[in-house]
Design an enzyme around this catalytic site. Structure first.
Site, mmCIF file in Angstrom:
data_model
loop_
_atom_site.group_PDB
_atom_site.id
_atom_site.type_symbol
_atom_site.label_atom_id
_atom_site.label_comp_id
_atom_site.label_asym_id
_atom_site.label_seq_id
_atom_site.Cartn_x
_atom_site.Cartn_y
_atom_site.Cartn_z
ATOM 1 N N HIS A 299 -0.967 -0.598 -9.753
ATOM 2 C CA HIS A 299 -1.605 -1.339 -8.610
ATOM 3 C C HIS A 299 -2.296 -2.518 -9.360
ATOM 4 C CE1 HIS A 299 -3.653 -0.543 -4.529
ATOM 5 N NE2 HIS A 299 -3.328 -1.777 -4.633
ATOM 6 N N GLU B 170 -3.498 7.794 -6.186
ATOM 7 C CA GLU B 170 -3.348 7.129 -7.465
ATOM 8 C C GLU B 170 -4.940 7.513 -8.260
ATOM 9 O OE1 GLU B 170 -4.040 2.786 -6.201
ATOM 10 O OE2 GLU B 170 -2.023 2.829 -5.441
ATOM 11 N N ARG C 298 1.006 -1.306 -0.104
ATOM 12 C CA ARG C 298 -0.088 0.052 -0.045
ATOM 13 C C ARG C 298 0.883 1.248 -0.134
ATOM 14 N NH1 ARG C 298 -3.697 -2.488 -1.494
ATOM 15 N NH2 ARG C 298 -5.673 -2.916 -0.637
#
Length: 345
Positions: free
Chosen positions: A312, A293, A264
């Site tokens: 991701h 993001e 993360r």
């Protein structure tokens, strides 16, 4: 007959949820489905929306979600939010199955107050992320990114065969794994197959007997940073782990070490990482998750030649979809049968 609402998306396909539920529970239930546009449309990551206090990583407007769930007793979803106000408008709802590692899109306090059982699917993408992490490490240690980018520019990097420039094998490296949960433990087992020296830091979990017998060591974070040729992150984001990789932590890392984050974004201070990559204290980094993001187009780390970046996607695999749907369907089956949940939240 139970009324079941399924709110999927373009990764966790609602049709897969439905098929797994029918396989587990039979086809005698009323099932309604809604497909959300994620990942083609980004989810809401933070706490910026009024009335959605405490929720994160969700997608969908409250009115749309309420309309889909309606009088259903069971909701199966990945990203649909449930706030306290929304739950008050769904009096028939008794079970929510969230196909992810943590129900961050659900107001858990409100769900408990409303008598709604919430279950999740821990470990659903652990294998996918662990495999991706090994690939991320290999991309750096064996210079896969460096060679690829050179060839795309028309450069034949034969010099990468020179002893003073070539990569190193995992069998000669020490890899430090921070976090020994579902993903971290799988990363450890995969690394062992390469003959890697593996050390682990996790103050809340003990090593398995198998890993201990294989020579894996449980160490302090400071020792891990000082000894590791590669540091890979796998803890959850908590008050304790947020920004755990800061300027002080990077300074403790072995010179020319490699940093990998497939966990993360909030675990890392990216400004401090940038400084350590530019200075040469760290040789390279592989980053799969970010503080913001999508990342801004002018983000400094995008411009560094010693960084590999992916958007991701470590947890994205076909098997993740089917496995998570199977886990959610089993929770629905157990609820209908009057059995306790496997993974209560």
């Amino acid at each position: 007959m139970k009324k079941i609402a399924i709110i999927g998306d373009r990764f966790m396909l609602p049709e897969v949820f439905r098929d797994k539920i029918v396989a587990a529970c039979g086809d005698g239930h009323e099932i309604r489905i809604l497909e959300q546009p994620w990942p083609d449309v980004p989810m809401e990551h933070g706490y910026a929306v009024e009335g959605m206090d405490g929720l994160k990583e969700y997608l969908g407007k409250p009115a749309e979600i309420i309309r889909c769930v309606g009088d259903a007793e069971i909701l199966v979803t990945q990203l649909a939010p449930l706030s306290r106000a929304m739950l008050s408008e769904l009096p028939n709802l008794k079970l929510v199955a969230v196909s992810r590692g943590g129900p961050v899109n659900i107001d858990m306090s409100a769900a408990r107050d409303a008598g709604v059982r919430v279950v999740n699917t821990p470990g659903r993408n652990a294998s996918a992320v662990a495999e991706f992490t090994i690939g991320a490490i290999l991309a750096e240690t064996r210079l896969i990114r460096v060679g690829h980018e050179a060839l795309r520019k028309g450069e034949w990097r034969g010099d990468l065969y020179r002893a003073d420039r070539t990569g190193r094998e995992l069998s000669e490296l020490t890899v430090g794994v921070v976090g020994y949960g579902n993903i971290g433990a799988k990363v450890v087992r995969l690394l062992r197959a390469f003959g890697t020296k593996v050390i682990v830091h996790d103050p809340y979990v003990q090593l398995s007997a198998e890993d201990r017998n294989a020579g894996v060591e449980h160490v302090s974070l400071d020792d891990l940073l000082a000894q590791s040729d590669v540091v890979t992150l796998h803890p959850r984001v908590t008050a304790e782990t947020r920004n755990m990789m800061n300027a002080e932590a990077f300074a403790k890392m072995k010179p020319a070490a490699i940093f990998v984050n497939t966990a993360r974004g909030p675990l890392c201070d990216y400004e401090a990482l940038y400084e350590n990559l530019v200075s040469g204290h760290l040789s390279s980094a592989m980053l799969e998750t970010f503080a913001v993001e999508p990342v801004p187009e002018d983000w400094p780390l995008l411009k560094l030649p010693n960084v590999t970046l992916t958007p991701h996607i470590a947890g994205a695999s076909v098997r993740t979809v089917t496995y998570a749907a199977e886990m959610a369907a089993e929770e629905v089956r157990r609820y209908i049968a009057g059995l306790p949940p496997v993974n209560p939240c």
